[in-house]
Design a protein around this motif. Structure first.
Motif, PDB file in Angstrom:
ATOM      1  N   LEU A  33       3.730   4.527  -7.951  1.00  0.00           N
ATOM      2  CA  LEU A  33       2.697   3.576  -7.534  1.00  0.00           C
ATOM      3  C   LEU A  33       1.989   2.975  -8.743  1.00  0.00           C
ATOM      4  CD1 LEU A  33       1.147   5.434  -4.459  1.00  0.00           C
ATOM      5  CD2 LEU A  33       2.843   3.598  -4.473  1.00  0.00           C
ATOM      6  N   THR A  36      -2.843  -5.982  -7.457  1.00  0.00           N
ATOM      7  CA  THR A  36      -2.336  -5.461  -6.182  1.00  0.00           C
ATOM      8  C   THR A  36      -2.543  -3.959  -6.070  1.00  0.00           C
ATOM      9  OG1 THR A  36      -0.116  -5.162  -7.128  1.00  0.00           O
ATOM     10  CG2 THR A  36      -0.579  -7.248  -6.024  1.00  0.00           C
ATOM     11  N   SER A  92      -3.702  -0.695  -4.752  1.00  0.00           N
ATOM     12  CA  SER A  92      -4.202  -0.357  -3.414  1.00  0.00           C
ATOM     13  C   SER A  92      -5.532   0.386  -3.514  1.00  0.00           C
ATOM     14  CB  SER A  92      -3.169   0.514  -2.677  1.00  0.00           C
ATOM     15  OG  SER A  92      -1.947  -0.161  -2.573  1.00  0.00           O
ATOM     16  N   PRO A  95       0.023   3.608   1.135  1.00  0.00           N
ATOM     17  CA  PRO A  95       0.785   3.224  -0.056  1.00  0.00           C
ATOM     18  C   PRO A  95       2.085   2.524   0.326  1.00  0.00           C
ATOM     19  CG  PRO A  95       1.058   5.565   0.377  1.00  0.00           C
ATOM     20  CD  PRO A  95       0.055   5.056   1.369  1.00  0.00           C
ATOM     21  N   ILE A  96       2.735   1.939  -0.683  1.00  0.00           N
ATOM     22  CA  ILE A  96       3.978   1.216  -0.456  1.00  0.00           C
ATOM     23  C   ILE A  96       5.096   2.150  -0.003  1.00  0.00           C
ATOM     24  CG2 ILE A  96       4.693   1.436  -2.869  1.00  0.00           C
ATOM     25  CD1 ILE A  96       5.978  -1.293  -2.672  1.00  0.00           C
ATOM     26  N   GLN A 139      -0.146  -3.424  -0.784  1.00  0.00           N
ATOM     27  CA  GLN A 139       1.163  -2.776  -0.763  1.00  0.00           C
ATOM     28  C   GLN A 139       2.260  -3.717  -0.237  1.00  0.00           C
ATOM     29  OE1 GLN A 139      -1.506  -1.702   0.767  1.00  0.00           O
ATOM     30  NE2 GLN A 139      -1.172  -1.053   2.885  1.00  0.00           N
ATOM     31  N   GLU A 140       1.885  -4.630   0.674  1.00  0.00           N
ATOM     32  CA  GLU A 140       2.855  -5.587   1.183  1.00  0.00           C
ATOM     33  C   GLU A 140       3.214  -6.620   0.113  1.00  0.00           C
ATOM     34  OE1 GLU A 140       5.630  -7.206   3.506  1.00  0.00           O
ATOM     35  OE2 GLU A 140       4.515  -5.356   3.891  1.00  0.00           O
ATOM     36  N   GLN A 151       3.126  -6.023  -3.074  1.00  0.00           N
ATOM     37  CA  GLN A 151       3.980  -5.288  -4.020  1.00  0.00           C
ATOM     38  C   GLN A 151       5.425  -5.265  -3.535  1.00  0.00           C
ATOM     39  OE1 GLN A 151       2.020  -1.494  -4.116  1.00  0.00           O
ATOM     40  NE2 GLN A 151       0.535  -2.105  -5.681  1.00  0.00           N
ATOM     41  N   ARG A 152       5.591  -4.992  -2.260  1.00  0.00           N
ATOM     42  CA  ARG A 152       6.939  -4.927  -1.688  1.00  0.00           C
ATOM     43  C   ARG A 152       7.629  -6.291  -1.782  1.00  0.00           C
ATOM     44  NH1 ARG A 152       5.457  -2.903   2.685  1.00  0.00           N
ATOM     45  NH2 ARG A 152       5.854  -0.706   2.198  1.00  0.00           N
TER      46      ARG A 152
END
Length: 748
Positions: A132, A142, A144, A150-151, A262-263, A265-266
């Protein structure tokens, strides 16, 4: 994923990326073309003059892992498309590409793997927090909030994550800490091997490429070591392009990403991976085109070099003298004030962990041979020797047994000196030393094998054999001590140069670099492809610091620090007959000395059942590590049991619940969407790996899971792959494909 890519990577932006990539590639490849002629000249001069390190005392293996499988076993992998965890059967062939199958049944049926991962450039992480932190740093803004989702959620406390700064990430988990430690050793071995992607025997193309990378980055004012100089040429070139494209792309697209941290980041991971694949394909085409052109022109260049070698050398020396007269006063002051005082400290920091690692290699080798000798005395006798030697021959490639050696390099630090000399990461030096350790271990094992094989030709008794093993062991250890000293001294010299030369060049650049073009007129036009002012300038700078580096290493050897031999101790041809023995065919212990492997002393041919058992033993022996499992609790799926049903796993309870069930083999799953949402497309003409042919019906029905097979393993990709779902009901030849954002399959 498809929506994310179509939104942020539309046709216009893809074309923009392609144009910028084209510009970077053309600029770099001009450096490569320049360096190719210089590298060719240096290689031919080296061959003629015959300069090189002292002759090694140990033998080396020509085909270290021919037809071997390093490791196989089961692990849980996170599926990003449905956010579930699935059990996978994995295989690490001799080329260290991590192969993931749907399950062991798919492997037995010789179906195509789900993915083949070339792990060059990856980091192996054992903590979600580590992951992370890296993900948060990759896209500023970004991070969190505390308590937010978390991602990635791992259903156990023992994750293993393959993280790459540009390509897609892979998520795995284990049930116990012991399993995590073993898998970590295996994956780190894969990364270490794949990072070393440019062949050592590439005497022209390899040095030309690495020199071109260094020159290109220096032209951008980027000095110092580069952590992403890993993998083969196309992977390194892709990393080079992404290093320039990444920041601008991040600044442009980062603010446009929607959703929670987290979104976003994804989404960024998906976009970065898609861009990396586009860059990779473009870099591959351009590099192969230029390399082909250079190889076609090579014979003509070689003819010029052979004809005018003396004149080229004279011209280069004249140029070097002129440059030396210009920069020497400045360079000597810089070395004296900014480099020389720190060389002993850097050397000591390198010597301590490196020498500890090589000592551990010696101790592991000694222990393994001694244990084998005790087994010969107390249990198996000569009849079991082939079985013991089959295992010993694979020692250098056993990731678990070698782990204690590799771990000695982990404490390597330069502390404050690392920032002073702009060393971005010590991983380059750690992995290089670890590769040397593996090579020296394999050389020691190969030498021991050769000498023991010669001794067996005399037909010794068990008692005589045990004495011979001890005598041969002592003989090999003496050779190892000499060779390991030579290898370490060479490693220390190279590491000191890698650390200090970029620092010196950066210091001298403001006053010297702008003056270099005026020296171009000293080079004859006919020799301009083989002599470059920039390279000659670097050689002169290197010479100014080289004497201090050589002196520091020499003093360490004179003081017998860390068991280094003095330079005056040179063992020339101390064992000339030994190298003649190495000219023969590789020793196959199972074939040549395995006829008595059942312990029977009777003559004649074995019965059919004995022959089958012997064949299975030899097949299994071709695997360096069987299914890695905890000595007490074992993997989630032990050898002899089958994988679970395809029900998705998303919690610890579900994972542990499956362990208590009677596990049944599953049929291959139907085709399902890939990670990018695009359906699987059948390639019109699936292409097999060039070495492979259609395998016969699998013999694995008679073998427990995790044992080796005599078929060609999938070849790892030059890039990280998307997942591929195999078609049910068929037995295609084993092949590997990658899928780009559009779901199009291409051969590696």
């Amino acid at each position: 994923m498809g929506d994310v890519l179509s939104t942020h990577l539309d046709d216009a932006r893809r074309q923009h990326i392609a144009d910028k990539t084209e510009k970077i590639l053309r600029e770099f490849l001009r450096f490569y073309e320049d360096q190719y002629g210089v590298s060719l000249f240096n290689s031919m001069r080296h061959e003629i003059e015959g300069t090189g390190p002292p002759q090694a005392q140990l033998l080396w293996r020509k085909a270290p892992l021919d037809e071997r499988i390093i490791f196989s076993g089961n692990l849980f992998q996170y599926q990003e498309d449905n956010k579930k965890w699935r059990n996978r059967f994995s295989l690490v062939p001799r080329n260290y590409g991590l192969v993931l199958y749907e399950n062991h049944v798919a492997y037995e049926r010789q179906m195509p793997p789900r993915a083949v991962i070339n792990s060059a450039g990856y980091k192996v992480l054992t903590s979600v927090d580590q992951y992370l932190e890296l993900v948060g740093n990759s896209l500023p803004g970004t991070t969190s909030k505390s308590g937010s989702t978390p991602i990635l959620k791992c259903p156990t406390q023992f994750p293993l994550i393959l993280w790459h700064p540009y390509a897609r990430h892979y998520y795995f988990c284990m049930m116990t800490e012991a399993e995590q430690d073993k898998w970590q050793a295996v994956l780190q071995d894969c990364v270490r091997h794949c990072n070393n992607g440019i062949p050592e025997n590439s005497k022209v193309e390899g040095p030309a490429f690495t020199d071109a990378v260094r020159m290109y980055r220096q032209s951008k004012e980027q000095y110092g070591t580069w952590e992403m100089l890993c993998g083969n040429e196309v992977q390194i070139l892709s990393n080079l392009v992404m290093e320039e494209l990444g920041p601008a792309l991040k600044a442009e697209l980062g603010p446009r990403l929607k959703g929670k941290p987290q979104e976003r980041q994804r989404q960024w991971i998906q976009i970065s991976d898609a861009v990396y694949r586009l860059v990779f394909e473009q870099a591959k085409v351009h590099f192969e085109e230029v390399l082909s052109k250079l190889q076609l022109s090579r014979p003509a260049m070689e003819a010029v070099i052979r004809t005018d070698m003396d004149q080229i050398i004279t011209s280069k020396e004249h140029l070097a003298n002129k440059i030396r007269a210009f920069i020497l006063p400045k360079a000597e002051v810089c070395v004296r004030n900014h480099v020389q005082p720190y060389i002993p400290s850097i050397l000591e920091a390198l010597m301590v962990p490196t020498s500890q690692g090589f000592t551990e290699v010696r101790d592991v080798f000694f222990k393994e041979v001694t244990d084998m000798n005790l087994n010969v005395i107390n249990e198996g006798g000569i009849n079991k020797l082939s079985e013991y030697m089959e295992k010993l021959s694979q020692l250098a490639y056993h990731p678990l047994k070698m782990q204690s050696c590799y771990e000695k390099m982990e404490p390597l630090r330069l502390d404050g000196l690392q920032q002073r000399f702009d060393v971005s990461s010590m991983s380059v030096f750690k992995q290089r030393a670890q590769i040397h350790m593996r090579e020296q271990m394999d050389n020691a094992v190969c030498t021991f094998e050769t000498l023991l094989h010669q001794e067996l030709g005399k037909g010794p008794t068990k008692e005589e054999l045990c004495k011979s093993i001890q005598r041969i062991l002592e003989r090999v250890l003496k050779k190892y001590d000499y060779d390991s000293s030579s290898v370490r001294k060479r490693f220390f010299r190279e590491a000191l140069l890698q650390i200090t030369i970029p620092f010196l060049l950066k210091k001298l650049a403001p006053t010297c670099k702008s003056e270099l073009p005026r020296f171009q007129e000293l080079i004859f036009e006919d020799f301009a492809r083989f002599i470059l002012v920039e390279n000659t300038y670097e050689e002169v700078v290197l010479q100014t610091v080289m004497k201090d580096i050589l002196q520091a290493v020499k003093e360490a050897a004179v003081q017998r620090k860390h068991n280094l031999y003095r330079d005056s101790i040179v063992l020339h041809n101390s064992d000339p007959n030994l190298h003649l023995l190495a000219e023969g065919a590789p020793i196959d212990w199972g074939e040549q000395h395995g006829d008595s492997g059942d312990g029977s002393d009777s003559g004649g041919s074995p019965s059919p059942s004995e022959a089958v058992t012997l064949t299975e033993k030899r097949r299994r022996a071709k695997q360096v590590v069987s299914v890695v499992q905890d000595e007490e609790s074992g993997l989630p799926f032990e050898a002899g049991s089958e994988p679970p049903s395809p029900a998705s796993l998303d919690s610890v309870t579900e994972l542990r619940g499956l362990l208590a069930q009677d596990l049944q083999p599953e049929s291959p799953p139907p085709a399902s969407p890939l990670l990018n949402g695009a359906p699987v497309q059948e390639s019109p003409q699936p292409m097999a790996v060039p070495e492979a042919s259609s395998p016969p019906a699998s013999p694995l029905g008679r073998l427990p899971p995790g044992k080796a097979v005599d078929i060609e393993s999938p070849k790892p990709s030059d890039q990280e792959t998307g997942e591929q779902v195999s078609s049910p009901g068929s037995r295609p030849p084993i092949h590997t494909t990658t899928e780009d954002g559009a779901g199009v399959q291409t051969e590696f």
